[in-house]
Design a protein around this motif. Structure first.
Motif, short mmCIF file in Angstrom:
data_model
loop_
_atom_site.label_atom_id
_atom_site.label_comp_id
_atom_site.label_asym_id
_atom_site.label_seq_id
_atom_site.Cartn_x
_atom_site.Cartn_y
_atom_site.Cartn_z
N SER A 117 -6.56 61.31 -86.68
CA SER A 117 -7.44 62.15 -87.49
C SER A 117 -8.84 61.55 -87.59
CB SER A 117 -6.84 62.31 -88.89
OG SER A 117 -7.69 63.06 -89.71
N ARG A 118 -8.91 60.27 -87.87
CA ARG A 118 -10.21 59.63 -88.13
C ARG A 118 -11.03 59.44 -86.86
NH1 ARG A 118 -8.22 55.70 -90.34
NH2 ARG A 118 -8.28 54.14 -88.71
N LEU A 119 -10.41 58.95 -85.81
CA LEU A 119 -11.17 58.56 -84.63
C LEU A 119 -11.31 59.65 -83.58
CD1 LEU A 119 -9.95 54.89 -84.09
CD2 LEU A 119 -11.97 55.71 -85.29
N VAL A 120 -10.39 60.62 -83.58
CA VAL A 120 -10.42 61.64 -82.53
C VAL A 120 -10.80 63.01 -83.07
CG1 VAL A 120 -9.11 62.74 -80.67
CG2 VAL A 120 -8.72 60.33 -81.20
N LEU A 121 -10.08 63.45 -84.11
CA LEU A 121 -10.32 64.81 -84.62
C LEU A 121 -11.59 64.93 -85.45
CD1 LEU A 121 -6.94 66.39 -85.77
CD2 LEU A 121 -8.25 66.82 -83.70
#
Length: 299
Positions: free
Chosen positions: A107-111
């Protein structure tokens, strides 16, 4: 059981209660009174001959029988909504509320950097991202889907494979300057390695190296054990030790030289990412759109 409109009405109220988490929230969503919602649930339970909800003054949850019933009937409600949308010429319309449980690292690094684009594209959609390491019961929590790393557990959920990301071994330049660079995986026995706790077993993941069909297990140790990928990456960047991480999400750190991949000659260990959602023949347009967005973001 003969069908009548009261049954469909009761199922609709049940879905609102589960989605809202309380009779009061369901009443607001449906334009009813809380007592009206309570009576509708009582009539539905009497019609089915089974208790659907365990409720106290402070909380409510689906019973086992209620969870099974809810999992079976809610997709049918979505199907009715899709059919109605089809009659109005809007079969591909993405609208309504979508609740997705997403693994925090993904969630944090990709989305996160792309979510604004997704929301701008589908302005009739209300998206709620619930970040959690534990998936839990999607139906009981009112979730439409979950995004999780690792092989999917045995369940009735549909599992859509999104990707396989490489597992790489990295260290910060500061660590290598102090301790030297290991030349072979076996050299890690003499280095400080950050351990990552497997949430399913409660024990640290074992370290392996894969290349050309060969699997090399290596015993590692270190004073630091973590259960959060962000903490592991931060500690590794600060020079606290060597770590094994998923290549997905650390490409920028490698490109900027903040982390160094130690063993590029062992490139074959991978870890899968799956989307999991309740079994249904035709997933709603809003879920299909989000899963396609995840796949496109990864690519």
């Amino acid at each position: 059981m003969n069908f009548d409109g009261r049954l469909l009405s009761g199922v609709t109220v049940l879905a609102a209660v589960v989605a809202g988490g309380s009779f009061v929230n369901a009443a607001e969503a449906l334009g009813l009174s809380a007592s009206g919602v309570s009576r509708a649930i009582a009539r539905l339970e009497a019609r089915l001959g089974v208790r659907l909800l365990d409720r106290t003054t402070r909380s409510l949850r689906l019973t086992d029988e209620g969870a099974r019933f809810y999992q079976q009937v809610v997709p049918l409600l979505d199907g009715i909504a899709d059919a109605a949308a089809g009659l109005s010429g809007a079969t591909a319309t993405v609208r309504g509320k979508l609740r997705v449980s997403v693994e925090p690292f993904f969630s944090r690094l990709v989305l996160a950097p792309r979510l604004g684009d997704f929301i701008a594209q589908y302005q009739e959609l209300e998206l709620e991202i619930v970040t959690s390491d534990e998936m839990g019961d999607l139906v009981a929590q009112g979730l439409d889907a979950a995004i999780r790393f690792g092989p999917p557990p045995p369940s009735a959920l549909v599992a859509r494979h999104l990707l396989d990301t490489r597992i790489i071994t990295v260290a910060a330049p500061a660590y290598l300057a102090r301790h030297g660079r290991p030349e072979r995986p076996e050299d890690l026995a003499r280095h400080v390695c950050i351990q990552f706790r497997d949430p399913r077993t409660g024990r640290p993941f074992s370290w392996e190296f894969h290349a050309g069909g060969r699997v090399l297990p290596v015993a590692t140790s270190g004073p630091l054990t973590v259960s959060d990928v962000g903490t592991m990456l931060g500690a590794c960047q600060a020079g606290a030790g060597i770590a094994q991480v998923m290549a997905l999400g650390v490409k920028d750190l490698l490109a900027r030289g903040e982390l160094v991949e130690l063993f590029p000659g062992w490139p074959d260990e991978t870890f899968p990412l799956y989307a999991l959602y309740p079994s249904r023949q035709h997933p709603p347009a809003k879920l299909r759109a989000f899963l396609d967005f995840c796949s496109e973001t990864i690519r």
